[in-house]
Design an enzyme around this catalytic site. Structure first.
Site, PDB file in Angstrom:
ATOM      1  CG  HIS A 184      17.124  18.178  16.896  1.00 28.58           C
ATOM      2  ND1 HIS A 184      17.194  17.606  18.149  1.00 28.58           N
ATOM      3  CD2 HIS A 184      18.405  18.388  16.495  1.00 28.58           C
ATOM      4  CE1 HIS A 184      18.472  17.461  18.479  1.00 28.58           C
ATOM      5  NE2 HIS A 184      19.215  17.919  17.503  1.00 28.58           N
ATOM      6  CG  ASP A 256      21.154  22.431  21.107  1.00 28.97           C
ATOM      7  OD1 ASP A 256      22.038  21.889  20.431  1.00 28.97           O
ATOM      8  OD2 ASP A 256      20.215  21.800  21.621  1.00 28.97           O
TER       9      ASP A 256
END
Length: 519
Positions: A184, A256
């Site tokens: 992230h 993702d």
């Protein structure tokens, strides 16, 4: 001659955007009529099973075979039960039990709940091997640290979920377990050679593919053994060469979150999406942070422009869109055959919140492991004081999901008190802060991943020096075992919290560990 007039529709087909709200926005409904292939639901979209069923019915009124995806791992990462915490224990707990039939049953039970709410794609299971105990983003989301254990439970989860008509999605290919960086925020490096990858990271993905998994999700990971330049999501060598050709996967490949910094920082949202499609990916997940029509339009237009410029082959885009449509048709026909589709039953939420005799709670109870000294006493004889230590949140888990044992303990032992402390709350005298309010009462210390947080380990040591009788409940990976009573739940879900609370309150008999946990 190519028909470029179809390009906007094809580009919309490969997007899986998120959106705000608990009903379908006008722009999403309009886009579904213009080719949008799927949407991704997040915690912000979920109030109750009945509400989700109504939402998915709205979506299907515009496109019957729309893919409705959700990131529901049935553990610490939960979107479907984010308001209350998962009624299932999560992967690490299932791996600790190591009963593949139970894992399959839990996944089937989850699949039934999702299918009844009209969801057709679940971004689960997490097939990563958590071989690095310091991993900041996987941890309890993995079935364990041993490749073949992870493989057999990944395959079982796939079978269970898909038997209910919900497409499973093995993630994060080619394996996010041996990382010390959260994708992230930055690009994790998987510094293993091909032989090591084949013996560890790839083992669960092979098993999931053999089990018939419909979808694989990419990991934004740099894997120099296959590509020293591009993250896996953007790498033709990994997406096509490894996943398609070497492993033989012919299902849908989804990214993702494309806005994650591991790919976005260098390539931008549009650049990353186009490169991913060119590499062999079929669907772009976006909208965790950018849940608006402008972002979706920007990505669609960038994909169209890339085809027109020659950066992205039109036949590659058509193949990706075809896989999206094929999966949508599979989910529609499978859920029709199983008789589960958008059952808007307002009583379902009440049942989920009040029943504790489900397979998920049974699994959580089986997973708990207790380590005690000869002097230890369990259960407690009076309402305890509970201190829950809160490390920085894992962004994949989210801040909105409740966790801990204070609430269920107060339900079992009225008069229980609970406080939650962060590192900043502890101050210069952590023991004094923690022990405030605990005098003359049983003390329960709730932790998550002690081995990853030096401040937490130090505070625990200081408190136990003064209260060696304290009960320690580890709701993360139990690498460190300490205290006269140590309860490992292998997860921090609502089911895990209740399982620990029952032991502490004495409402059930503990399940002893088959062998001592490593100190």
């Amino acid at each position: 001659m190519p028909n470029h007039g179809e390009l906007p529709e094809l580009a919309a087909t490969v997007l899986q955007p998120g959106f705000a709200g608990t009903t379908a926005p006008d722009w999403v409904r309009r886009w579904l009529g213009e080719g949008l292939g799927g949407v991704a639901l997040f915690a912000r979209n979920v109030e109750s099973p009945a509400q989700v069923a109504a939402l998915t019915a709205q979506l299907r009124a515009e496109r019957p075979d729309v893919l409705v995806a959700i990131d529901e791992e049935a553990g610490d990462v939960t979107r479907f039960e984010s308001r209350h915490g998962s009624s299932r224990p999560g992967n690490l707990a299932l791996g600790a039990i190591d009963d593949v039939l139970l894992t399959e049953e839990v996944a089937r039970d989850l699949g039934a709940d999702l299918a009844n709410a009209g969801i057709t794609l679940d971004y689960a299971p997490d097939a990563d091997v958590n071989s690095n105990a310091a991993n900041p983003v996987i941890g309890v989301r993995a079935f364990g640290a041993e490749p073949h254990l992870v493989a057999r439970h990944s395959a079982a989860f796939v079978r269970g979920l898909q038997s209910a008509g919900v497409a499973a999605c093995a993630k994060h290919f080619p394996g996010h377990g041996d990382t010390s960086v959260d994708s992230h925020h930055d690009v994790p490096l998987i510094d293993r050679d091909r032989a090591q990858l084949a013996e560890c990271e790839l083992v669960p993905f092979r098993a999931a593919i053999e089990a018939g998994v419909q979808v694989v999700m990419t990991g934004h990971l740099l894997v120099p053994a296959y590509d020293a330049e591009l993250p896996a999501t953007l790498s033709h060598k990994i997406m096509t060469g490894l996943l398609r050709e070497e492993l033989g996967f012919d299902g849908l490949i989804v990214t993702d979150g494309i806005e994650m910094q591991a790919v976005r920082r260098r390539y931008g949202l549009a650049g990353a999406a186009v490169k991913a499609l060119a590499a062999g990916v079929d669907a772009i997940c976006v909208g965790g942070d950018h849940a608006d029509e402008q972002t979706a339009a920007m990505l669609r237009d960038a994909i169209v422009a890339a085809v027109r410029s020659g950066e992205l082959a039109e036949e590659r885009l058509r193949a990706a869109a075809a896989r999206v449509n094929l999966l949508g048709a599979w989910a529609t026909s499978t859920q029709t055959a199983t008789g589960s589709r958008a059952v808007a039953d307002a009583g379902r939420e009440v049942a989920v919140l009040t029943r504790t005799d489900t397979v998920g709670y049974a699994a959580a109870r089986r997973a708990v492991r207790v380590t005690t000294t000869a002097e230890a006493t369990l259960p407690v004889t009076a309402p305890p004081h509970v201190v829950e230590f809160a490390p920085p949140r894992n962004i994949a888990i989210g801040a909105e999901t409740p966790w801990g044992v204070g609430t269920p303990l107060d339900e079992l032992l009225p008069g229980t008190t609970a406080v939650r402390l962060t590192e900043d709350d502890l101050g210069a005298e952590p023991a004094a802060t923690v022990l405030d309010g605990a005098a003359g009462r049983p003390l329960v210390l709730v932790v998550r991943d002690v081995h990853r947080h030096a401040w937490l380990a130090a505070a625990l040591t200081a408190v136990l020096a003064q209260r060696p009788d304290a009960i320690v409940v580890e709701m993360g990976v139990p690498e460190t075992v300490t205290g006269a009573v140590h309860i490992a739940t292998f997860g921090a879900t609502r089911a895990c919290g209740l399982a620990a609370a029952e032991l502490i309150a004495g409402t059930r008999v503990p399940t002893p560990a088959p062998q001592p946990l490593a100190a």
